[in-house]
Enzyme design. Structure first.
Site, mmCIF file in Angstrom:
data_model
loop_
_atom_site.group_PDB
_atom_site.id
_atom_site.type_symbol
_atom_site.label_atom_id
_atom_site.label_comp_id
_atom_site.label_asym_id
_atom_site.label_seq_id
_atom_site.Cartn_x
_atom_site.Cartn_y
_atom_site.Cartn_z
ATOM 1 N N LYS A 1 0.837 -1.210 0.000
ATOM 2 C CA LYS A 1 0.000 0.000 0.000
ATOM 3 C C LYS A 1 0.870 1.257 0.000
ATOM 4 O O LYS A 1 0.657 2.168 -0.791
ATOM 5 C CB LYS A 1 -0.906 -0.003 1.240
ATOM 6 C CG LYS A 1 -1.631 1.303 1.464
ATOM 7 C CD LYS A 1 -2.542 1.265 2.657
ATOM 8 C CE LYS A 1 -1.897 1.634 3.968
ATOM 9 N NZ LYS A 1 -1.556 3.051 4.131
ATOM 10 N N ASN A 2 1.847 1.298 0.897
ATOM 11 C CA ASN A 2 2.628 2.526 1.067
ATOM 12 C C ASN A 2 3.635 2.772 -0.054
ATOM 13 O O ASN A 2 4.248 3.831 -0.121
ATOM 14 C CB ASN A 2 3.350 2.527 2.421
ATOM 15 C CG ASN A 2 2.383 2.791 3.567
ATOM 16 O OD1 ASN A 2 1.201 3.061 3.340
ATOM 17 N ND2 ASN A 2 2.883 2.715 4.786
ATOM 18 N N CYS A 35 -5.378 12.891 12.691
ATOM 19 C CA CYS A 35 -5.852 11.520 12.515
ATOM 20 C C CYS A 35 -5.667 10.809 13.841
ATOM 21 O O CYS A 35 -5.112 11.374 14.779
ATOM 22 C CB CYS A 35 -5.115 10.818 11.388
ATOM 23 S SG CYS A 35 -3.445 10.354 11.798
ATOM 24 N N ARG A 71 0.189 14.854 12.894
ATOM 25 C CA ARG A 71 0.716 14.599 11.554
ATOM 26 C C ARG A 71 0.656 15.802 10.607
ATOM 27 O O ARG A 71 -0.056 15.788 9.600
ATOM 28 C CB ARG A 71 0.010 13.392 10.927
ATOM 29 C CG ARG A 71 0.233 12.132 11.726
ATOM 30 C CD ARG A 71 -0.438 10.942 11.124
ATOM 31 N NE ARG A 71 0.339 10.311 10.090
ATOM 32 C CZ ARG A 71 -0.014 9.185 9.488
ATOM 33 N NH1 ARG A 71 -1.128 8.577 9.825
ATOM 34 N NH2 ARG A 71 0.725 8.653 8.549
ATOM 35 N N ASP A 109 4.780 1.001 12.071
ATOM 36 C CA ASP A 109 3.605 0.298 11.548
ATOM 37 C C ASP A 109 3.540 -1.162 12.010
ATOM 38 O O ASP A 109 2.577 -1.867 11.686
ATOM 39 C CB ASP A 109 3.581 0.362 10.012
ATOM 40 C CG ASP A 109 3.131 1.724 9.507
ATOM 41 O OD1 ASP A 109 2.700 2.553 10.323
ATOM 42 O OD2 ASP A 109 3.204 1.957 8.283
ATOM 43 N N ARG A 116 -8.877 -0.639 4.536
ATOM 44 C CA ARG A 116 -8.028 0.397 3.919
ATOM 45 C C ARG A 116 -6.669 -0.176 3.545
ATOM 46 O O ARG A 116 -6.060 0.272 2.587
ATOM 47 C CB ARG A 116 -7.807 1.559 4.898
ATOM 48 C CG ARG A 116 -8.985 2.498 5.045
ATOM 49 C CD ARG A 116 -8.598 3.671 5.927
ATOM 50 N NE ARG A 116 -7.238 4.071 5.591
ATOM 51 C CZ ARG A 116 -6.316 4.446 6.479
ATOM 52 N NH1 ARG A 116 -6.590 4.498 7.748
ATOM 53 N NH2 ARG A 116 -5.114 4.793 6.082
#
Ligand code: UD1
Length: 417
Positions: free
Chosen positions: A22-23, A117, A122, A305, A397
């Site tokens: 994803k990233n 968030c 952030r 993460d 997500r």
């Protein structure tokens, strides 16, 4: 809203394929904004964040074509609306990644500020400062970052802290700038390197990606290419933890341990046997793990993460572990939910002390952010009885077909709509 029901206690066993990262996909898909020629990507994960990005790009005038399987072609020849509206950006912070490419290609951009968030404030001040240093007029007005410049100029950039999307945004912007840009204190994450590889294949002149100094010599234009997105190291690490915590034996294909040294080291410290193959990883876990202390920091150190997943692992390990979070100021939201399952966790500022318990007990818990949700799934897999995880849109997500993949490994997982 969908829920996940997990009946814990089954050791995971078998083999599954890991999806594209994803990233890496998010910045790399944004790189298509930099050229008038179509760019084809493979190994693109089917995730809600990626679907959100496609919507955002489509409303800017980009043609999005899903090919067979995991292939996508983006054609930004008709890009005519360099705007990222609040409604789209608020659901996905990574939308800020359109800012650099839009300013570089169109000479202007209007991108909503992402706002806060669940895991902290952030801010995006480093993205803005970098573009200003490259000669752009950047203002924050009515909640939007408004940037304009006839053509960006190469500059020496130094970010105050290591920022992953900040490095990616500035690297993309610099590709079409006039002259050389040097990004110091650059993020070294493998996703930054994957983006640089894609940009180079599009004709960019970049050296040093993967180190903390990246040099980019601007070119007049970039061209189309085909690029395969790297495997998702966080998805890989999450399934390794799930296998470890259940005392399982699992083989993950389409991935590599070379991006995961810090995580694999900790799993071995916990007592797991981890074997690396060329494009696969195998893990065999003991009946009970040893607890492992860790401190998150930018790559190549232990990734933030993976912090929540290792907290879940420590909840049932033998002994006590200290977990220190140094990247985000509010990233222990999962701790209170894990406590609902019977975990013994004490939080003091950015440090958590986890004493392993013999067993967790199933309960209803709430997902609060993407990786926090993954930690609840891991805990649910080992808890006695049934765990219900609410608000799993967070998981959708960032984890492709999580329930199917876990079921393929023998877990009892059901999605309730
Ligand atoms: C990326 C990852 C995210 C991961 C994080 C840290 C993507 C899409 N997301 O997020 O999964 O958790 O890296 O590895 O790749 N900061 C500022 N000002 C800025 C930019 C950052 O103060 O302009 C701070 C942040 O608040 C944070 C730290 O710097 O405390 C690192 O953040 P950053 O690396 O930018 O995270 P993201 O790129 O948003």
């Amino acid at each position: 809203m969908d829920k996940l029901l997990i009946a814990g206690g089954r050791p995971l066993a078998g083999e599954i394929a890991i999806s594209g990262a994803k990233n890496a996909a998010l910045p790399i898909l944004c790189a298509a904004l930099l050229t008038r020629e179509p760019v084809t990507f493979t190994n693109v994960p089917r995730l809600n964040d990626i679907a959100t990005l496609f919507k955002l790009l489509a409303q800017m005038g980009v043609k999005v074509e899903r090919g067979a399987g995991d292939e996508v072609t983006l054609d930004a020849s008709g890009l005519d609306n360099p705007l990222a509206p609040y409604e789209m950006v608020k659901t996905m912070r990574a939308s800020i990644l359109v800012l650099g490419p839009l300013v570089a290609r169109c000479g202007e951009a209007r991108v909503s500020l992402p706002g806060g968030c669940a895991i902290g404030a952030r801010p995006v001040d480093q993205h803005i400062r970098g573009l200003q240093a490259m000669g752009a007029d950047v203002r924050v007005e009515h909640g939007y970052v408004q940037a304009s410049v006839p053509r960006l100029k190469g500059a020496r950039l130094f970010t105050d802290m290591v920022t992953v999307t900040g490095t990616e945004n500035l690297m993309m912007a610099a590709c079409l700038a006039d002259g050389e840009t040097v990004i110091e204190n650059a993020a070294r994450e493998p996703e930054v390197v994957d983006l640089a590889n894609c940009l180079v294949a599009m004709g960019a002149q970049i050296s040093g990606a993967g180190s903390d100094v990246i040099r980019i010599r601007g070119v007049e234009r970039l061209h189309g290419t085909t690029h395969r997105i790297m495997p998702d190291r966080i998805e890989t690490g999450t399934y390794l933890c799930a296998a470890a915590v259940t005392g399982g034996e699992v083989r993950l294909t389409g991935t590599s341990s070379c991006y995961l040294d810090a995580v694999v080291d900790k799993l071995m410290d916990a007592g797991c046997d981890v074997t690396s193959e060329r494009e696969a990883i195998r893990i065999k876990a003991p009946a009970r793990l040893n607890s492992v202390s860790l401190r998150t920091a930018p790559y190549p150190a232990f990734p933030t993460d993976m912090q929540a997943q290792f907290m879940a692992l420590n909840c049932v390990a033998q002994g006590a572990a200290m977990i220190r979070e140094t990247i985000f100021e509010n990233r222990f939201m999962h701790a209170v939910e894990l406590q609902r399952l019977g975990a013994d966790i004490r939080i003091d500022g950015n440090t958590a002390v986890v004493h392993g318990v013999e067993r967790l007990q199933g309960a209803t818990v709430m997902a609060t952010d993407l990786r926090a949700s993954a930690s609840l799934v891991i805990a649910g897999l080992v808890a006695e009885g049934e765990t219900t995880i609410e608000r799993i849109y967070h998981l959708d997500r960032g984890y492709e077909r999580l329930d199917d993949k876990l079921a393929a490994l023998g877990a009892s997982v059901r999605r309730l709509s």
